[in-house]
Design a protein around this motif. Structure first.
Motif, PDB file in Angstrom:
ATOM      1  N   GLY A 277      46.591  52.262  50.313  1.00 39.49           N
ATOM      2  CA  GLY A 277      46.124  52.238  51.694  1.00 39.49           C
ATOM      3  C   GLY A 277      44.630  52.061  51.833  1.00 39.49           C
ATOM      4  O   GLY A 277      44.155  51.404  52.768  1.00 39.49           O
ATOM      5  N   ILE A 278      43.877  52.617  50.903  1.00 42.71           N
ATOM      6  CA  ILE A 278      42.419  52.511  50.980  1.00 42.71           C
ATOM      7  C   ILE A 278      41.942  51.107  50.607  1.00 42.71           C
ATOM      8  O   ILE A 278      40.835  50.689  50.990  1.00 42.71           O
ATOM      9  CB  ILE A 278      41.758  53.579  50.085  1.00 42.71           C
ATOM     10  CG1 ILE A 278      40.288  53.784  50.499  1.00 42.71           C
ATOM     11  CG2 ILE A 278      41.902  53.231  48.608  1.00 42.71           C
ATOM     12  CD1 ILE A 278      39.643  54.980  49.830  1.00 42.71           C
ATOM     13  N   ASP A 279      42.786  50.348  49.897  1.00 43.55           N
ATOM     14  CA  ASP A 279      42.389  49.003  49.477  1.00 43.55           C
ATOM     15  C   ASP A 279      42.102  48.087  50.664  1.00 43.55           C
ATOM     16  O   ASP A 279      41.302  47.143  50.543  1.00 43.55           O
ATOM     17  CB  ASP A 279      43.484  48.365  48.616  1.00 43.55           C
ATOM     18  CG  ASP A 279      43.646  49.040  47.269  1.00 43.55           C
ATOM     19  OD1 ASP A 279      42.732  49.781  46.873  1.00 43.55           O
ATOM     20  OD2 ASP A 279      44.687  48.834  46.623  1.00 43.55           O
ATOM     21  N   GLU A 280      42.757  48.353  51.795  1.00 39.24           N
ATOM     22  CA  GLU A 280      42.553  47.521  52.975  1.00 39.24           C
ATOM     23  C   GLU A 280      41.119  47.627  53.503  1.00 39.24           C
ATOM     24  O   GLU A 280      40.684  46.781  54.295  1.00 39.24           O
ATOM     25  CB  GLU A 280      43.533  47.928  54.075  1.00 39.24           C
ATOM     26  CG  GLU A 280      45.000  47.840  53.683  1.00 39.24           C
ATOM     27  CD  GLU A 280      45.469  46.422  53.445  1.00 39.24           C
ATOM     28  OE1 GLU A 280      44.866  45.492  54.017  1.00 39.24           O
ATOM     29  OE2 GLU A 280      46.433  46.232  52.676  1.00 39.24           O
ATOM     30  N   TYR A 281      40.386  48.647  53.080  1.00 42.42           N
ATOM     31  CA  TYR A 281      39.020  48.874  53.571  1.00 42.42           C
ATOM     32  C   TYR A 281      37.979  48.692  52.476  1.00 42.42           C
ATOM     33  O   TYR A 281      36.829  49.098  52.636  1.00 42.42           O
ATOM     34  CB  TYR A 281      38.919  50.278  54.189  1.00 42.42           C
ATOM     35  CG  TYR A 281      39.801  50.419  55.394  1.00 42.42           C
ATOM     36  CD1 TYR A 281      39.324  50.123  56.662  1.00 42.42           C
ATOM     37  CD2 TYR A 281      41.134  50.798  55.272  1.00 42.42           C
ATOM     38  CE1 TYR A 281      40.130  50.220  57.782  1.00 42.42           C
ATOM     39  CE2 TYR A 281      41.959  50.887  56.375  1.00 42.42           C
ATOM     40  CZ  TYR A 281      41.454  50.601  57.623  1.00 42.42           C
ATOM     41  OH  TYR A 281      42.264  50.674  58.727  1.00 42.42           O
ATOM     42  N   LEU A 282      38.379  48.073  51.357  1.00 42.37           N
ATOM     43  CA  LEU A 282      37.475  47.866  50.237  1.00 42.37           C
ATOM     44  C   LEU A 282      37.439  46.396  49.837  1.00 42.37           C
ATOM     45  O   LEU A 282      38.472  45.721  49.811  1.00 42.37           O
ATOM     46  CB  LEU A 282      37.916  48.699  49.025  1.00 42.37           C
ATOM     47  CG  LEU A 282      37.825  50.217  49.163  1.00 42.37           C
ATOM     48  CD1 LEU A 282      38.548  50.887  48.007  1.00 42.37           C
ATOM     49  CD2 LEU A 282      36.374  50.686  49.237  1.00 42.37           C
ATOM     50  N   GLU A 283      36.258  45.904  49.518  1.00 42.86           N
ATOM     51  CA  GLU A 283      36.088  44.594  48.920  1.00 42.86           C
ATOM     52  C   GLU A 283      35.885  44.762  47.412  1.00 42.86           C
ATOM     53  O   GLU A 283      35.384  45.792  46.953  1.00 42.86           O
ATOM     54  CB  GLU A 283      34.870  43.874  49.507  1.00 42.86           C
ATOM     55  CG  GLU A 283      34.954  43.561  50.985  1.00 42.86           C
ATOM     56  CD  GLU A 283      35.838  42.354  51.293  1.00 42.86           C
ATOM     57  OE1 GLU A 283      36.619  41.934  50.415  1.00 42.86           O
ATOM     58  OE2 GLU A 283      35.741  41.849  52.423  1.00 42.86           O
ATOM     59  N   THR A 284      36.272  43.744  46.662  1.00 41.80           N
ATOM     60  CA  THR A 284      36.043  43.741  45.205  1.00 41.80           C
ATOM     61  C   THR A 284      34.897  42.807  44.860  1.00 41.80           C
ATOM     62  O   THR A 284      34.921  41.642  45.237  1.00 41.80           O
ATOM     63  CB  THR A 284      37.331  43.294  44.473  1.00 41.80           C
ATOM     64  OG1 THR A 284      38.396  44.205  44.765  1.00 41.80           O
ATOM     65  CG2 THR A 284      37.096  43.249  42.970  1.00 41.80           C
ATOM     66  N   LYS A 285      33.908  43.344  44.191  1.00 39.93           N
ATOM     67  CA  LYS A 285      32.757  42.539  43.774  1.00 39.93           C
ATOM     68  C   LYS A 285      32.715  42.492  42.232  1.00 39.93           C
ATOM     69  O   LYS A 285      32.809  43.536  41.571  1.00 39.93           O
ATOM     70  CB  LYS A 285      31.456  43.134  44.299  1.00 39.93           C
ATOM     71  CG  LYS A 285      30.211  42.374  43.878  1.00 39.93           C
ATOM     72  CD  LYS A 285      28.927  43.053  44.362  1.00 39.93           C
ATOM     73  CE  LYS A 285      28.753  42.887  45.860  1.00 39.93           C
ATOM     74  NZ  LYS A 285      27.474  43.484  46.328  1.00 39.93           N
ATOM     75  N   TYR A 286      32.542  41.279  41.714  1.00 38.82           N
ATOM     76  CA  TYR A 286      32.459  41.095  40.261  1.00 38.82           C
ATOM     77  C   TYR A 286      31.027  40.743  39.896  1.00 38.82           C
ATOM     78  O   TYR A 286      30.397  39.870  40.500  1.00 38.82           O
ATOM     79  CB  TYR A 286      33.427  40.000  39.846  1.00 38.82           C
ATOM     80  CG  TYR A 286      33.019  39.181  38.645  1.00 38.82           C
ATOM     81  CD1 TYR A 286      32.784  39.768  37.403  1.00 38.82           C
ATOM     82  CD2 TYR A 286      32.894  37.794  38.758  1.00 38.82           C
ATOM     83  CE1 TYR A 286      32.414  38.989  36.322  1.00 38.82           C
ATOM     84  CE2 TYR A 286      32.529  37.008  37.680  1.00 38.82           C
ATOM     85  CZ  TYR A 286      32.283  37.631  36.450  1.00 38.82           C
ATOM     86  OH  TYR A 286      31.913  36.860  35.387  1.00 38.82           O
ATOM     87  N   VAL A 287      30.480  41.436  38.912  1.00 41.21           N
ATOM     88  CA  VAL A 287      29.147  41.150  38.383  1.00 41.21           C
ATOM     89  C   VAL A 287      29.302  40.715  36.917  1.00 41.21           C
ATOM     90  O   VAL A 287      29.811  41.484  36.089  1.00 41.21           O
ATOM     91  CB  VAL A 287      28.226  42.394  38.474  1.00 41.21           C
ATOM     92  CG1 VAL A 287      26.860  42.067  37.897  1.00 41.21           C
ATOM     93  CG2 VAL A 287      28.116  42.877  39.911  1.00 41.21           C
ATOM     94  N   GLY A 288      28.864  39.498  36.617  1.00 43.91           N
ATOM     95  CA  GLY A 288      28.900  39.025  35.235  1.00 43.91           C
ATOM     96  C   GLY A 288      27.545  39.279  34.577  1.00 43.91           C
ATOM     97  O   GLY A 288      26.506  38.872  35.116  1.00 43.91           O
ATOM     98  N   ILE A 289      27.578  39.967  33.436  1.00 46.49           N
ATOM     99  CA  ILE A 289      26.335  40.345  32.751  1.00 46.49           C
ATOM    100  C   ILE A 289      26.253  39.557  31.440  1.00 46.49           C
ATOM    101  O   ILE A 289      27.088  39.691  30.553  1.00 46.49           O
ATOM    102  CB  ILE A 289      26.328  41.857  32.453  1.00 46.49           C
ATOM    103  CG1 ILE A 289      26.610  42.647  33.741  1.00 46.49           C
ATOM    104  CG2 ILE A 289      24.991  42.285  31.840  1.00 46.49           C
ATOM    105  CD1 ILE A 289      26.857  44.127  33.502  1.00 46.49           C
TER     106      ILE A 289
END
Length: 489
Positions: A474-486
């Motif tokens: 349920g909380i996923d609907e209010y979260l964005e996923t950000k990917y950082v490549g190092i």
């Protein structure tokens, strides 16, 4: 204190203004609208009627507060929800009466809804500190992958009248846990529960700017400009499929994240190997919760031919024994429908079925007197082409439709644009799994007549919605996923 005096006190203590960024104030226009008791038609009070300017004020405050609220410690966000949970439970009796006055359901059901609503805050209080991410090594070993989960941002939450407290907490809970600021627009018919909830969250320590609650008679005039403003990043809506389609189209220009919990047309399937007592008990729950005014309500009762007559008879006895009346009265089982438009629709569906050959076993007509009451109804021999078989009823009407084979009932159950929930009663394990897999719905109640639970993912497929509310997702609907490549390690 008499019941009438207590009712007046409960209504009086609820704020009647708009909550804009945590501050109470009148609508900019000064306009108000009346809130009606559906059991009597009497006016309970008047509340502020928000317009476009009020919506823009709320969005500005939400946008300004977003970065600081997202950075707020997750543990403290969870503690705010936990304190709000405790306040809801401590005031359960008063809040239940308030809900019954504006919505009509029996006060015992209202008390159950307050507990259900509070549990969303308790659940998401625990989820706030479990927002994860990830760290991994690329397949070639030359890059590291860092995955972050971050708040979507300012969110517009639109809730219906049938569960006025629980639908608010089901959206506010994960938004608070994720770190999103919010604008809540409750249904015009039931603003008081939402206003009471806003005050509870203020008392629980929700910072200024994080939540606005805007009551209005002009939903489109308020929400349209918000959906067209780039500062808004999320829409969550519970309501009819027709309105949901419109909101999805309006959300497209800004490519908003959307969550849609829309209409239903739930099949309730009873096979001839089912426990008949359990099936009738389940049917009463699935049909009569909230007087049938629920998107999860059993809409089409398919019963295998060998037991259809007995099932219909037992169900009729149970329905006939229900006491209809004002929800504040002791021992009342069934309250009024929300308004005359809804009652007229229900009567039209029953009349259409009878005209096509259905038999009324019990009910089938309105109650006399004030209020929007309709008698609990069971229909037998309901033709498959009747409107009641294809339309979400939203009332206390149970159409019983016999079937012969598993293949036949699955084809009929899936023959709808909706796909929210199904109910299946059988004691055959293989059939239970086979049918559950074949049903085109987001949820299945297997040998039970209720599926709603804050710890489970609630939502549908097809035109019953997008996304899930509740559960670990349920909380996923209010979260964005950000990917950082190092690189360069």
């Amino acid at each position: 204190m008499t019941t009438t005096e207590r009712e007046a006190r409960i209504v009086e203590q609820v704020p009647k203004q708009l909550c804009v960024g945590g501050h109470w104030r009148d609508a900019r226009s000064g306009a108000t609208f009346k809130v009606e008791d559906p059991s009597t038609g009497a006016v309970l009070c008047e509340v502020a009627d928000a317009g476009q300017a009020d919506g823009m004020d709320a969005l500005e405050m939400a946008a300004d507060a977003q970065s600081s609220w997202a950075a707020h410690p997750p543990r403290e966000r969870g503690e705010i929800l936990r304190r709000a949970y405790e306040l809801l439970m401590n005031r359960q009796d008063d809040l239940a009466l308030l809900m019954t006055l504006e919505m009509g359901k029996p006060v015992a059901e209202s008390r159950a809804e307050i507990a259900y609503a509070a549990d969303f805050f308790r659940w998401f209080a625990e989820e706030a500190v479990r927002i994860g991410g990830g760290y991994s090594v690329s397949p070639n070993g030359q890059t590291r992958f860092l995955v972050m989960r971050q708040a979507v941002g300012p969110s517009l939450l639109i809730t219906p009248w049938n569960f006025p407290m629980a639908m608010g907490t089901r959206k506010i809970g994960p938004a608070v846990a994720a770190g999103c600021t919010m604008i809540l627009k409750p249904a015009q018919q039931t603003p008081l529960s939402a206003l009471a909830l806003a005050e509870i969250l203020r008392e629980a320590g929700l910072p200024d700017g994080v939540l606005s609650v805007l009551t209005t008679t002009d939903a489109g005039g308020l929400t349209g400009p918000l959906l067209g403003d780039g500062r808004l990043r999320k829409l969550s809506f519970t309501g009819s499929t027709q309105v949901g389609r419109t909101l999805i189209r309006q959300s497209a220009d800004q490519v908003l994240r959307t969550s849609m919990e829309l209409g239903g047309n739930a099949p309730f399937i009873v096979f001839d190997d089912a426990d008949l007592d359990a099936a009738v008990d389940g049917a009463m729950l699935a049909k009569m919760r909230n007087t049938g005014e629920a998107c999860t309500a059993a809409n089409r009762m398919y019963v295998q031919a060998g037991m259809a007559e007995e099932f219909a008879g037992r169900l009729s006895e149970r329905m006939a024994a229900l006491r209809v009346g004002r929800g504040t009265e002791a021992e009342v089982d069934v309250g009024p429908l929300i308004d005359e438009k809804t009652r007229s629709k229900v009567q039209g569906l029953v009349d259409d079925a009878v005209d096509r050959g259905a038999r009324v076993l019990v009910g089938g007509e309105q109650e006399d007197g004030a209020g929007y009451f309709y008698r609990p109804t069971v229909l037998a021999d309901v033709p498959k082409d009747s409107e009641v078989s294809r339309t979400e009823i939203f009332g206390p009407v149970a159409p019983v439709i016999p079937f012969e084979t598993e293949e036949e009932v699955l084809a009929e159950a899936n023959n709808t644009e909706f796909g929210l929930v199904s109910y299946v009663f059988t004691q055959n394990l293989g059939r239970a799994l086979r049918v559950s897999e074949a049903l085109e719905t987001g949820m299945v109640g297997l040998n039970q007549g209720i599926v709603s639970n804050p710890a489970a993912p609630f939502g549908g497929v097809k035109q019953s919605g997008l996304g899930r509310e509740g559960g670990t997702v349920g909380i996923d609907e209010y979260l964005e996923t950000k990917y950082v490549g190092i690189a360069g390690l």
